[in-house]
Design an enzyme around this catalytic site. Structure first.
Site, PDB file in Angstrom:
ATOM      1  CB  CYS A 107      -0.978  -0.017   1.179  1.00 21.59           C
ATOM      2  SG  CYS A 107      -2.314   1.182   0.993  1.00 21.59           S
TER       3      CYS A 107
ATOM      4  CG  ASP B 103      -5.492   1.780   7.919  1.00 19.76           C
ATOM      5  OD1 ASP B 103      -4.731   1.073   7.234  1.00 19.76           O
ATOM      6  OD2 ASP B 103      -5.951   2.872   7.527  1.00 19.76           O
TER       7      ASP B 103
HETATM    8  P1  RI2 Z   1       0.103   6.218   6.869  1.00 22.10           P
HETATM    9  C1  RI2 Z   1      -3.758   3.379   4.428  1.00 22.10           C
HETATM   10  O1  RI2 Z   1      -5.148   3.266   4.329  1.00 22.10           O
HETATM   11  C2  RI2 Z   1      -3.030   2.067   4.319  1.00 22.10           C
HETATM   12  O2  RI2 Z   1      -3.708   0.975   4.893  1.00 22.10           O
HETATM   13  C3  RI2 Z   1      -1.748   2.409   5.043  1.00 22.10           C
HETATM   14  O3  RI2 Z   1      -1.013   1.279   5.437  1.00 22.10           O
HETATM   15  C4  RI2 Z   1      -2.299   3.182   6.230  1.00 22.10           C
HETATM   16  O4  RI2 Z   1      -3.365   3.972   5.670  1.00 22.10           O
HETATM   17  C5  RI2 Z   1      -1.322   4.028   6.984  1.00 22.10           C
HETATM   18  O5  RI2 Z   1      -0.795   5.063   6.199  1.00 22.10           O
HETATM   19  P2  RI2 Z   1      -6.001   3.846   3.053  1.00 22.10           P
HETATM   20  O6  RI2 Z   1      -6.427   5.260   3.454  1.00 22.10           O
HETATM   21  O7  RI2 Z   1      -0.732   6.884   7.918  1.00 22.10           O
HETATM   22  O8  RI2 Z   1      -5.192   3.803   1.796  1.00 22.10           O
HETATM   23  O9  RI2 Z   1       1.320   5.556   7.445  1.00 22.10           O
HETATM   24  O10 RI2 Z   1      -7.218   2.951   2.999  1.00 22.10           O
HETATM   25  O11 RI2 Z   1       0.431   7.161   5.726  1.00 22.10           O
END
Ligand code: RI2
Length: 307
Positions: free
Chosen positions: A127, A196
């Site tokens: 991701c 998350d």
């Molecule tokens: P940071 C994201 O969720 C991903 O799951 C990623 O690992 C997590 O947020 C943390 O990201 P999404 O919004 O806060 O893409 O470390 O569903 O940037």
């Protein structure tokens, strides 16, 4: 635009994932509450408090999983003020502090986590996590030669954002489809992912596919690191609350879904990785074993979660 319309606009961007990433949605929520506190009309503190509560609820209703959103909102709206001006100032002050601390936390996580990366290592990430990228980029900036394998991260392809960011930093990357993780795992020295939610017993809730990667890493004896600010830990899990896994619309996976009569697409956005697949969680408060999550929550986030 009216103050509440700006809140609605930010909420819509979070919902549609134009603003995404657990840390980034928390910062966006904090900064839009600050803007709201500065501009909303109120003739008494009671009126102001109820306007803030309403705005906070709109932001909270956007994405159900990431605890960063509710933690940020709780930290920003907490105040013991006893005047209208005091209440306004408290929200502005708290929001500024949250945003500043959150940026510092990502930097600190980079310093702590990058110590686990050795010169010549291959790191796999999933991701797009700013905390995980901070670990990788800090290692690179300190002169270590590293290679990164990034998964595409279907269905929203956040892996493309990740390779773009790493490419800008001059870091060599390889992009793989999500199902190629086992095929490359024996070449990987360390997996680094974001979070998350982290629960009281150290369970990780992160982008769909993370649990499979952790399982693969475990089977291949590859280290698995989570990079997470302390506000990604969930105080409510101490009270036994379960984490809601967001299920997003079918069209994200199969845009032509309307062509089929008997097909249902399932699109959970996150999955659950048990704590025994995690070697270390790097936070701004230090590198901890997942089993220490309960203590970290008590120490950093407090108990009073009933409000
Ligand atoms: P940071 C994201 O969720 C991903 O799951 C990623 O690992 C997590 O947020 C943390 O990201 P999404 O919004 O806060 O893409 O470390 O569903 O940037």
């Amino acid at each position: 635009m009216k103050p509440i319309d700006r809140i609605q606009e930010t909420a819509q961007k979070i919902k549609s994932m134009e603003i995404r990433g657990a840390g980034r949605i928390a910062i966006a929520a904090a900064s839009s509450l600050k803007d709201f506190a500065q501009s909303v009309d109120a003739s008494s503190q009671e009126e102001f408090d109820s306007e803030i509560k309403h705005a906070a609820q709109i932001l909270l209703d956007t994405r159900p999983t990431a605890v960063s959103l509710s933690n940020a909102i709780r930290m920003v709206t907490k105040s013991s003020a006893n005047s209208l001006d005091g209440a306004r100032e408290a929200v502005i002050f708290n929001a500024n502090r949250f945003i500043e601390n959150s940026q510092k936390a990502v930097e600190k996580i980079g310093q702590i986590g990058s110590r686990r990366i050795r010169d010549g290592d291959t790191v796999l990430t999933h991701c797009n996590s700013l905390a995980a990228i901070s670990v990788i980029s800090t290692a690179h900036k300190s002169g270590k030669h590293i290679k990164v394998i990034a998964t595409e991260s279907r269905p929203r392809f956040q892996g493309i954002t990740t390779i773009g960011m790493l490419d800008d930093l001059g870091i060599e990357t390889e992009l793989i489809v999500d199902s190629a993780v086992r095929s490359v795992m024996n070449e990987v020295d360390l997996v680094v992912v974001g979070a998350d939610v982290i629960t009281a017993n150290g369970t990780l809730i992160n982008k769909i596919g993370t649990a499979q990667i952790a399982l693969c890493a475990h089977e291949a004896r590859t280290s698995f690191m989570v990079a997470a600010e302390t506000y990604k830990f969930s105080p409510r899990t101490i009270l036994g609350e379960l984490v809601t896994i967001e299920e997003r619309e079918a069209q994200e996976v199969l845009p032509e879904i309307h062509r089929y009569k008997h097909v249902r697409v399932r699109n959970p956005a996150f999955d659950v990785t048990p704590h025994h697949y995690i070697d270390v969680i790097c936070t701004e408060a230090g590198a901890i074993p997942p089993e220490m999550s309960y203590l970290l929550i008590r120490e950093r986030l407090g108990w009073e979660m009933e409000e």
